[in-house]
Scaffold this motif. Structure first.
Motif, PDB file in Angstrom:
ATOM      1  N   UNK A 195       0.812  -1.206   0.000  1.00 23.93           N
ATOM      2  CA  UNK A 195       0.000   0.000   0.000  1.00 23.93           C
ATOM      3  C   UNK A 195       0.855   1.269   0.000  1.00 23.93           C
ATOM      4  N   UNK A 196       1.902   1.264   0.809  1.00 20.77           N
ATOM      5  CA  UNK A 196       2.732   2.455   0.966  1.00 20.77           C
ATOM      6  C   UNK A 196       3.821   2.572  -0.091  1.00 20.77           C
ATOM      7  N   UNK A 197       4.306   1.424  -0.554  1.00 15.26           N
ATOM      8  CA  UNK A 197       5.452   1.407  -1.459  1.00 15.26           C
ATOM      9  C   UNK A 197       6.769   1.242  -0.733  1.00 15.26           C
ATOM     10  N   UNK A 198       6.836   1.673   0.522  1.00 16.59           N
ATOM     11  CA  UNK A 198       8.027   1.502   1.358  1.00 16.59           C
ATOM     12  C   UNK A 198       7.565   1.250   2.786  1.00 16.59           C
ATOM     13  N   UNK A 199       8.358   0.514   3.534  1.00 14.34           N
ATOM     14  CA  UNK A 199       7.957   0.174   4.902  1.00 14.34           C
ATOM     15  C   UNK A 199       9.185  -0.159   5.728  1.00 14.34           C
ATOM     16  N   UNK A 200       9.126   0.231   7.008  1.00 15.41           N
ATOM     17  CA  UNK A 200      10.135  -0.170   7.990  1.00 15.41           C
ATOM     18  C   UNK A 200       9.449  -1.038   9.037  1.00 15.41           C
ATOM     19  N   UNK A 201       9.946  -2.247   9.219  1.00 13.88           N
ATOM     20  CA  UNK A 201       9.445  -3.153  10.250  1.00 13.88           C
ATOM     21  C   UNK A 201      10.580  -3.465  11.217  1.00 13.88           C
ATOM     22  N   UNK A 202      10.236  -3.665  12.465  1.00 14.47           N
ATOM     23  CA  UNK A 202      11.216  -4.021  13.491  1.00 14.47           C
ATOM     24  C   UNK A 202      10.845  -5.367  14.091  1.00 14.47           C
ATOM     25  N   UNK A 203      11.854  -6.193  14.290  1.00 13.14           N
ATOM     26  CA  UNK A 203      11.694  -7.492  14.943  1.00 13.14           C
ATOM     27  C   UNK A 203      12.857  -7.670  15.917  1.00 13.14           C
ATOM     28  N   UNK A 238      12.082   8.827   1.296  1.00 16.06           N
ATOM     29  CA  UNK A 238      10.853   8.591   2.027  1.00 16.06           C
ATOM     30  C   UNK A 238      10.999   8.953   3.498  1.00 16.06           C
ATOM     31  N   UNK A 239      12.015   9.731   3.833  1.00 18.96           N
ATOM     32  CA  UNK A 239      12.207  10.126   5.226  1.00 18.96           C
ATOM     33  C   UNK A 239      11.183  11.193   5.587  1.00 18.96           C
ATOM     34  N   UNK A 240       9.984  10.747   5.868  1.00 18.84           N
ATOM     35  CA  UNK A 240       8.900  11.665   6.171  1.00 18.84           C
ATOM     36  C   UNK A 240       8.065  11.090   7.304  1.00 18.84           C
ATOM     37  N   UNK A 241       7.245  11.908   7.900  1.00 22.81           N
ATOM     38  CA  UNK A 241       6.395  11.474   8.998  1.00 22.81           C
ATOM     39  C   UNK A 241       5.123  10.871   8.435  1.00 22.81           C
ATOM     40  N   UNK A 242       4.791   9.655   8.894  1.00 26.76           N
ATOM     41  CA  UNK A 242       3.527   9.042   8.531  1.00 26.76           C
ATOM     42  C   UNK A 242       2.532   9.325   9.656  1.00 26.76           C
ATOM     43  N   UNK A 243       1.500  10.050   9.355  1.00 29.20           N
ATOM     44  CA  UNK A 243       0.540  10.414  10.396  1.00 29.20           C
ATOM     45  C   UNK A 243      -0.198   9.201  10.938  1.00 29.20           C
ATOM     46  N   UNK A 244      -0.167   8.086  10.176  1.00 28.30           N
ATOM     47  CA  UNK A 244      -0.880   6.874  10.600  1.00 28.30           C
ATOM     48  C   UNK A 244       0.042   5.881  11.285  1.00 28.30           C
ATOM     49  N   UNK A 245       1.303   6.270  11.560  1.00 26.28           N
ATOM     50  CA  UNK A 245       2.240   5.336  12.178  1.00 26.28           C
ATOM     51  C   UNK A 245       1.703   4.856  13.524  1.00 26.28           C
ATOM     52  N   UNK A 246       1.825   3.557  13.759  1.00 22.71           N
ATOM     53  CA  UNK A 246       1.423   3.002  15.038  1.00 22.71           C
ATOM     54  C   UNK A 246       2.548   3.182  16.035  1.00 22.71           C
ATOM     55  N   UNK A 247       2.254   3.004  17.297  1.00 24.96           N
ATOM     56  CA  UNK A 247       3.283   3.153  18.314  1.00 24.96           C
ATOM     57  C   UNK A 247       2.985   2.179  19.443  1.00 24.96           C
TER      58      UNK A 247
END
Length: 251
Positions: A195-203, A238-247
């Motif tokens: 959906x976004x085209x780019x994504x950062x995931x943490x594990x 893509x270093x931008x703020x995603x207003x929908x980012x979860x926390x």
């Protein structure tokens, strides 16, 4: 025949341009012998290592030599008051102390290309400490990934002010290690990346997580998703703020 070849090449270029790019950061590395298993994952995984830990420097060096991108997992004060371990940044530190700890962390892991916060639901809300963090990273020509442990983080504002490349985590893979929970989060990673085209995931370097990733990472390519180093996402602006980012608070 020549026309067909041109069409095939154009399609290949179009597919490549439209493929989603995903960075998976494995952090919390440095304390457990089982952390070494992260070195069995594909080399386009990013490894974020806790500084001054019993195994951190060795695993970072081995990972670096094998072609993994290395980050520093900077311990930052949490609302929960959880112990930070060596190199932790707290709200009672002055500018000199914060910058000294970051310099020391990069001295411990000198080939790190960036950093992300370990815990930090308290410290990342504070303007002065985050400014000092970003000034330190700027001097190291390093990027920052906000782990988004609070929606009130000042990391993005201070990174922009100083000129530090910044990304934000969108998905945690393994807050729940049960197989069905890992599968649910992995499906979220695939869906959001497309959906976004780019994504950062943490594990994290849990044995369950490593086993799950080894078995399921091939599904990314099947879904048109490229697994890339974290710094590769910065190159795509893509270093931008995603207003929908979860926390996730209290980390």
């Amino acid at each position: 025949m020549r026309f067909l070849l041109i069409i095939i090449l154009q399609f290949a270029c179009f597919s490549s341009l439209n493929a989603a790019n995903l960075a998976i950061i494995i952090d919390d590395i440095g304390y457990r012998q089982t952390d070494e298993a992260v070195l069995s994952l594909p080399q386009n995984i990013t490894l974020s290592v806790l500084p001054h830990t019993p195994l951190g420097q060795r695993l970072a060096l081995e990972g670096h030599n094998k072609g993994y991108e290395i980050m520093i997992h900077l311990p930052m004060q949490a609302l929960s008051g959880n112990a930070l371990g060596p190199g932790g940044l707290t709200n009672d530190m002055n500018e000199q102390q914060v910058k000294h700890e970051i310099t020391s962390a990069f001295g411990n892991i000198p080939f790190a290309r960036g950093a992300n916060n370990h815990m930090g639901s308290l410290l990342t809300q504070l303007e002065k400490p985050m400014l000092w963090v970003m000034q330190s990273l700027k001097s190291k020509q390093a990027y920052f990934v906000d782990s988004m442990t609070t929606k009130y983080s000042k990391a993005s504002d201070k990174a922009k002010a100083v000129g530090v490349p910044l990304l934000q985590r969108q998905v945690f893979l393994d807050n729940d290690l049960r197989q069905h929970a890992l599968e649910k989060q992995f499906k979220q990673i695939i869906y959001q990346a497309k959906q976004r085209g780019t994504l950062v995931a943490i594990a994290h370097p849990y044995p369950e997580t490593v086993a799950y990733l080894k078995a399921n990472l091939p599904r990314l390519k099947e879904n048109g998703i490229n697994l890339v180093h974290t710094s590769d996402l910065l190159a795509t602006d893509i270093a931008k703020v995603y207003s929908t980012s979860s926390y996730q608070t209290l980390r």
